[in-house]
Design a protein around this motif. Structure first.
Motif, PDB file in Angstrom:
ATOM      1  N   PRO A 321       0.758  -1.436   0.088  1.00 39.38           N
ATOM      2  CA  PRO A 321       0.016  -0.012   0.098  1.00 39.38           C
ATOM      3  C   PRO A 321       0.768   1.298   0.027  1.00 39.38           C
ATOM      4  N   ALA A 322       1.948   0.991   0.397  1.00 38.58           N
ATOM      5  CA  ALA A 322       2.832   2.603   0.541  1.00 38.58           C
ATOM      6  C   ALA A 322       3.525   2.588  -0.841  1.00 38.58           C
ATOM      7  N   GLU A 323       3.574   1.722  -1.783  1.00 40.12           N
ATOM      8  CA  GLU A 323       4.439   1.709  -3.039  1.00 40.12           C
ATOM      9  C   GLU A 323       3.893   3.119  -3.716  1.00 40.12           C
ATOM     10  N   PRO A 324       4.833   3.883  -4.116  1.00 34.16           N
ATOM     11  CA  PRO A 324       4.501   5.337  -4.938  1.00 34.16           C
ATOM     12  C   PRO A 324       4.028   4.720  -6.223  1.00 34.16           C
ATOM     13  N   LEU A 325       3.102   5.494  -6.730  1.00 30.69           N
ATOM     14  CA  LEU A 325       2.587   5.098  -8.247  1.00 30.69           C
ATOM     15  C   LEU A 325       2.504   6.441  -8.860  1.00 30.69           C
ATOM     16  N   MET A 326       2.993   6.618 -10.070  1.00 35.01           N
ATOM     17  CA  MET A 326       2.771   7.798 -10.790  1.00 35.01           C
ATOM     18  C   MET A 326       1.269   8.239 -11.470  1.00 35.01           C
ATOM     19  N   ALA A 327       0.900   9.328 -11.000  1.00 34.34           N
ATOM     20  CA  ALA A 327      -0.421   9.849 -11.743  1.00 34.34           C
ATOM     21  C   ALA A 327      -0.274  10.921 -12.614  1.00 34.34           C
ATOM     22  N   ARG A 328      -1.137  10.907 -13.600  1.00 36.78           N
ATOM     23  CA  ARG A 328      -1.086  12.202 -14.499  1.00 36.78           C
ATOM     24  C   ARG A 328      -2.649  12.807 -14.447  1.00 36.78           C
ATOM     25  N   LEU A 329      -2.416  14.234 -14.074  1.00 35.61           N
ATOM     26  CA  LEU A 329      -3.558  14.738 -13.714  1.00 35.61           C
ATOM     27  C   LEU A 329      -3.666  16.006 -14.866  1.00 35.61           C
ATOM     28  N   VAL A 330      -4.675  16.180 -15.573  1.00 36.76           N
ATOM     29  CA  VAL A 330      -4.770  17.232 -16.565  1.00 36.76           C
ATOM     30  C   VAL A 330      -6.063  18.371 -16.321  1.00 36.76           C
ATOM     31  N   CYS A 331      -5.737  19.437 -16.442  1.00 38.91           N
ATOM     32  CA  CYS A 331      -6.913  20.498 -16.139  1.00 38.91           C
ATOM     33  C   CYS A 331      -7.492  21.061 -17.375  1.00 38.91           C
ATOM     34  N   ASP A 332      -8.518  21.089 -17.551  1.00 38.52           N
ATOM     35  CA  ASP A 332      -9.055  21.888 -18.872  1.00 38.52           C
ATOM     36  C   ASP A 332      -9.640  23.151 -18.287  1.00 38.52           C
ATOM     37  N   TRP A 333     -10.065  23.787 -19.226  1.00 38.09           N
ATOM     38  CA  TRP A 333     -10.730  25.349 -19.174  1.00 38.09           C
ATOM     39  C   TRP A 333     -11.674  25.364 -18.069  1.00 38.09           C
ATOM     40  N   SER A 334     -12.481  24.131 -18.064  1.00 38.41           N
ATOM     41  CA  SER A 334     -13.787  24.279 -17.028  1.00 38.41           C
ATOM     42  C   SER A 334     -13.438  23.765 -15.669  1.00 38.41           C
ATOM     43  N   ALA A 335     -12.186  23.318 -15.368  1.00 29.86           N
ATOM     44  CA  ALA A 335     -11.789  23.150 -14.057  1.00 29.86           C
ATOM     45  C   ALA A 335     -12.051  24.194 -13.167  1.00 29.86           C
ATOM     46  N   THR A 336     -12.375  23.746 -11.872  1.00 34.52           N
ATOM     47  CA  THR A 336     -12.710  24.635 -10.578  1.00 34.52           C
ATOM     48  C   THR A 336     -11.940  24.389  -9.505  1.00 34.52           C
ATOM     49  N   SER A 337     -11.842  25.456  -8.792  1.00 32.50           N
ATOM     50  CA  SER A 337     -11.091  25.188  -7.489  1.00 32.50           C
ATOM     51  C   SER A 337     -11.693  24.385  -6.531  1.00 32.50           C
ATOM     52  N   ALA A 338     -12.991  24.308  -6.829  1.00 37.98           N
ATOM     53  CA  ALA A 338     -13.883  23.431  -5.871  1.00 37.98           C
ATOM     54  C   ALA A 338     -13.533  22.026  -6.380  1.00 37.98           C
ATOM     55  N   ASP A 339     -13.412  21.611  -7.582  1.00 39.39           N
ATOM     56  CA  ASP A 339     -12.994  20.269  -7.983  1.00 39.39           C
ATOM     57  C   ASP A 339     -11.572  20.107  -7.344  1.00 39.39           C
ATOM     58  N   ALA A 340     -10.533  20.743  -7.149  1.00 38.60           N
ATOM     59  CA  ALA A 340      -9.449  20.565  -6.837  1.00 38.60           C
ATOM     60  C   ALA A 340      -9.482  20.402  -5.350  1.00 38.60           C
ATOM     61  N   ASP A 341     -10.130  21.203  -4.503  1.00 39.72           N
ATOM     62  CA  ASP A 341     -10.330  21.182  -3.033  1.00 39.72           C
ATOM     63  C   ASP A 341     -10.944  19.956  -2.790  1.00 39.72           C
ATOM     64  N   ARG A 342     -11.796  19.291  -3.509  1.00 34.63           N
ATOM     65  CA  ARG A 342     -12.386  18.074  -3.256  1.00 34.63           C
ATOM     66  C   ARG A 342     -11.397  16.769  -3.247  1.00 34.63           C
ATOM     67  N   PHE A 343     -10.635  16.729  -4.369  1.00 33.83           N
ATOM     68  CA  PHE A 343      -9.590  15.951  -4.670  1.00 33.83           C
ATOM     69  C   PHE A 343      -8.610  16.160  -3.368  1.00 33.83           C
ATOM     70  N   LEU A 344      -8.169  17.184  -3.238  1.00 32.19           N
ATOM     71  CA  LEU A 344      -7.047  17.346  -2.198  1.00 32.19           C
ATOM     72  C   LEU A 344      -7.703  16.788  -0.617  1.00 32.19           C
ATOM     73  N   ALA A 345      -8.980  17.181  -0.485  1.00 35.57           N
ATOM     74  CA  ALA A 345      -9.585  16.736   0.789  1.00 35.57           C
ATOM     75  C   ALA A 345      -9.459  15.259   0.875  1.00 35.57           C
ATOM     76  N   ASN A 346      -9.791  14.478  -0.339  1.00 34.39           N
ATOM     77  CA  ASN A 346      -9.792  13.041  -0.225  1.00 34.39           C
ATOM     78  C   ASN A 346      -8.286  12.296  -0.074  1.00 34.39           C
ATOM     79  N   LEU A 347      -7.316  13.436  -0.570  1.00 33.38           N
ATOM     80  CA  LEU A 347      -6.108  12.838  -0.536  1.00 33.38           C
ATOM     81  C   LEU A 347      -5.571  12.917   0.915  1.00 33.38           C
ATOM     82  N   GLN A 348      -5.822  14.107   1.553  1.00 34.31           N
ATOM     83  CA  GLN A 348      -5.249  14.340   2.836  1.00 34.31           C
ATOM     84  C   GLN A 348      -6.097  13.736   4.022  1.00 34.31           C
ATOM     85  N   ARG A 349      -7.375  13.267   3.784  1.00 35.84           N
ATOM     86  CA  ARG A 349      -8.473  12.519   4.718  1.00 35.84           C
ATOM     87  C   ARG A 349      -7.685  11.470   5.639  1.00 35.84           C
TER      88      ARG A 349
END
Length: 349
Positions: A321-349
């Motif tokens: 479970p601790a093995e680091p895996l690489m992710a690719r994240l791409v933002c388009d014109w419609s991406a919002t800070s709310a989308d990012a905040d939800r993502f980060l909240a789940n990452l840090q939960r």
């Protein structure tokens, strides 16, 4: 929390409205309509290239493959990076449309070709007489598949190497707008003034339904492109619907505004990832793409929460479970800070 690709985002309302406006009455077919002529002139003006030949096609693969076909003979090779889109994501289309031209792959850990590596690659070809492929065009991806950007000076230096060997330069500009916004230069400075012969100016990844502009700064190549486009079944009959999208894209520099929003959304997400202390950033973040690593367990948590992004390396079902895996994240014109905040909240939960 959708960061899978800028291909998958919505079309901008202005593009849809432009289609509705174009959908009135009758217009000449196959690109002979007035709207297409207007778009061609607007692109020439934007790029300060009054003599350029400009053509619209529906996909990036068609744009790249047809452009390279005009620059290559079947017995030549195209010089590109190993991670270039034309190598890893186009199912052999460049080889097919060129009639069999080879791709010579250049190692580029951060996605960017260097003049030294290009010089070495060129030296490795056209030295076996009739038994080896001959040297062909140099292809640059802007922004790169690693999310990095060639500066004007870097494009100029690579073009100088190509010129020294009498080779043309192609630029895959699917994310050209994102690169341009980040650099703050003009379209001309990042293309023909830096030595680019043919640019594929992307629209699909930046808020359009599906259209790319192929700009041939040497109009002597125009007729061949027209023939190849028709033969490849990429000459639209109702061409005005391609032109309508691109016209909306150019109006008021919408293309620049959309790329600015995508880049800003990416910066916001990046800052949150760094602040979280959970992510290792893998490449410089210069456009609208992030490559980062974090533990498998966090990937599993994010996917379970509904996040959408690309797992770029490793398997989600591994044992550690601790093995680091690489992710690719791409933002388009419609991406919002709310989308990012939800993502980060789940990452840090």
């Amino acid at each position: 929390m959708f960061f899978g690709s800028d291909n998958t985002g919505p079309a901008h309302p202005a593009a849809l409205e432009a289609l509705l406006r174009a959908n009135t009455g009758h217009a000449a077919s196959y690109g002979e309509d007035a709207l297409t002529a207007q778009v061609q002139d607007r692109i020439r003006t934007l790029f300060e290239a009054p003599d350029a030949a400009v053509y619209l096609v529906p996909t990036g693969t068609a744009a790249n493959a047809l452009a390279l076909a005009c620059l290559s003979n079947p017995w030549e090779t195209v010089f590109c990076t190993a991670m270039a889109h034309i190598n890893v994501d186009e199912c052999g289309a460049p080889e097919f449309f060129t009639g069999g031209a080879k791709l010579t792959l250049i190692d580029a850990p951060d996605g960017k070709m260097t003049p030294e590596a290009l010089t070495t690659a060129i030296a490795g070809e056209e030295n076996r007489g009739v038994h080896g492929v001959q040297r062909g065009p140099v292809s640059l991806t802007q922004a790169t598949e690693a999310g990095t950007i060639y500066t004007v000076d870097e494009v100029t230096a690579l073009s100088a190497v190509a010129r020294a060997h009498n080779l043309p330069v192609h630029m895959d500009g699917a994310r050209f707008a994102n690169a341009l916004v980040r650099l703050g230069c003009s379209p001309a400075e990042l293309s023909w003034k830096a030595g680019v012969d043919v640019l594929c100016f992307g629209g699909t990844k930046n808020g359009l339904l599906g259209v790319e502009a192929v700009i041939l700064f040497d109009p002597a190549r125009a007729w061949e492109f027209e023939l190849r486009r028709k033969r490849a079944a990429h000459l639209f009959s109702k061409h005005r619907y391609l032109a309508a999208q691109m016209d909306a894209y150019l109006e008021g520099d919408l293309w620049h505004d959309l790329a600015t929003k995508a880049n800003a959304a990416c910066d916001y997400l990046l800052n949150g990832l760094i602040a979280s202390g959970q992510a290792e950033i893998c490449f410089p973040i210069e456009a609208n793409m992030i490559f980062a690593r974090w533990p498998r367990a966090l990937h599993q948590r994010l996917f379970d929460a509904g996040a959408a992004y690309s797992l770029w390396s490793g398997s989600l079902t591994g044992d550690d479970p601790a093995e680091p895996l690489m992710a690719r994240l791409v933002c388009d014109w419609s991406a919002t800070s709310a989308d990012a905040d939800r993502f980060l909240a789940n990452l840090q939960r």
